[in-house]
Design a protein around this motif. Sequence first.
Motif, PDB file in Angstrom:
ATOM      1  N   ALA A   1      26.632   6.505  77.179  1.00 36.19           N
ATOM      2  CA  ALA A   1      26.734   5.077  77.475  1.00 36.19           C
ATOM      3  C   ALA A   1      28.114   4.545  77.129  1.00 36.19           C
ATOM      4  N   GLY A   2      28.344   3.283  77.479  1.00 36.06           N
ATOM      5  CA  GLY A   2      29.606   2.615  77.181  1.00 36.06           C
ATOM      6  C   GLY A   2      29.670   2.121  75.752  1.00 36.06           C
ATOM      7  N   LYS A   3      30.790   1.506  75.419  1.00 39.53           N
ATOM      8  CA  LYS A   3      31.047   1.080  74.035  1.00 39.53           C
ATOM      9  C   LYS A   3      30.057   0.012  73.562  1.00 39.53           C
ATOM     10  N   ASN A   4      29.915  -0.063  72.250  1.00 38.82           N
ATOM     11  CA  ASN A   4      29.067  -1.044  71.570  1.00 38.82           C
ATOM     12  C   ASN A   4      27.605  -0.922  71.981  1.00 38.82           C
ATOM     13  N   PHE A   5      27.143   0.301  72.117  1.00 40.63           N
ATOM     14  CA  PHE A   5      25.752   0.536  72.519  1.00 40.63           C
ATOM     15  C   PHE A   5      24.811   0.147  71.382  1.00 40.63           C
ATOM     16  N   GLY A   6      23.738  -0.569  71.724  1.00 44.51           N
ATOM     17  CA  GLY A   6      22.731  -0.953  70.737  1.00 44.51           C
ATOM     18  C   GLY A   6      23.053  -2.231  69.987  1.00 44.51           C
ATOM     19  N   CYS A   7      23.916  -3.070  70.548  1.00 47.26           N
ATOM     20  CA  CYS A   7      24.233  -4.333  69.880  1.00 47.26           C
ATOM     21  C   CYS A   7      23.045  -5.288  69.992  1.00 47.26           C
ATOM     22  N   GLY A   8      23.172  -6.460  69.430  1.00 45.86           N
ATOM     23  CA  GLY A   8      22.086  -7.439  69.492  1.00 45.86           C
ATOM     24  C   GLY A   8      21.231  -7.402  68.253  1.00 45.86           C
ATOM     25  N   SER A   9      19.940  -7.536  68.435  1.00 53.54           N
ATOM     26  CA  SER A   9      19.043  -7.618  67.288  1.00 53.54           C
ATOM     27  C   SER A   9      18.887  -6.262  66.611  1.00 53.54           C
ATOM     28  N   SER A  10      18.301  -6.278  65.433  1.00 49.46           N
ATOM     29  CA  SER A  10      18.174  -5.058  64.636  1.00 49.46           C
ATOM     30  C   SER A  10      16.876  -4.309  64.903  1.00 49.46           C
ATOM     31  N   ARG A  11      16.179  -4.626  65.969  1.00 49.41           N
ATOM     32  CA  ARG A  11      14.857  -4.039  66.206  1.00 49.41           C
ATOM     33  C   ARG A  11      14.888  -2.515  66.253  1.00 49.41           C
ATOM     34  N   GLU A  12      14.020  -1.922  65.468  1.00 45.75           N
ATOM     35  CA  GLU A  12      13.914  -0.471  65.407  1.00 45.75           C
ATOM     36  C   GLU A  12      13.208   0.084  66.649  1.00 45.75           C
ATOM     37  N   HIS A  13      12.600  -0.794  67.418  1.00 43.35           N
ATOM     38  CA  HIS A  13      11.905  -0.379  68.636  1.00 43.35           C
ATOM     39  C   HIS A  13      12.860   0.257  69.649  1.00 43.35           C
ATOM     40  N   ALA A  14      14.140  -0.106  69.607  1.00 40.05           N
ATOM     41  CA  ALA A  14      15.101   0.449  70.570  1.00 40.05           C
ATOM     42  C   ALA A  14      15.218   1.969  70.435  1.00 40.05           C
ATOM     43  N   PRO A  15      15.488   2.511  69.239  1.00 42.93           N
ATOM     44  CA  PRO A  15      15.490   3.972  69.146  1.00 42.93           C
ATOM     45  C   PRO A  15      14.103   4.576  69.362  1.00 42.93           C
TER      46      PRO A  15
END
Length: 196
Positions: free
Chosen positions: A73-87
């Motif tokens: 992916a491009g830079k700054n992947f996973g920004c925004g809220s701290s939700r653990e649901h993303a990983p």
Amino acid sequence: MEPINEYKGVVYPLEKVNVDTDQIIPKQFLKRIERQGFGQFLFYNWRFDDDGHPRDDFNLNEDQYRNASILVAGKNFGCGSSREHAPWALLDYGFKVVIAPSFADIFYNNCVKNGILPIALNQDTVSELFSKSKNGYELFVELDKQQVSDASGAVATFNIDPYWKEMLLNGWDEVSRTLSLEDQIKQYEEKQLVGE
């Protein structure tokens, strides 16, 4: 968690920058308390139309990426809220490795705590991976050597904190890491009892 050291997988290129956690897993799917079942909703607003049908214009829906397990992916992947649901969503979908020029700090930490290896490579290397990521392009990751390579022999090295490296190599979460020190903890407790 499963240990990860040597890993080979098909690459999926997500040529977007500043992908936030709400784009990774939209908020309407965060009602579960278990970690499984989120993969079907990964990148939902990009993958599906309003009726829930797969969109032809989003490349993750293409057959060539159906078994991809390494996300670039491009830079700054996973920004925004701290939700653990993303990983959780990435892992449940099948991604074990995420490569980008940079990651949001909390997302990076959530990845390693859940058994995903996030790898930061320079922008030129990531751009090269984007250009190669077609027709089943595969990468080979060696965590112990901190290297990423492909069939052509191209090699890129990456940095990782020794603590996170040990956690991933052993398949430990923080509870498992603490339990690995059980003998030392017992010895300490026994000394404290004797000292009373």
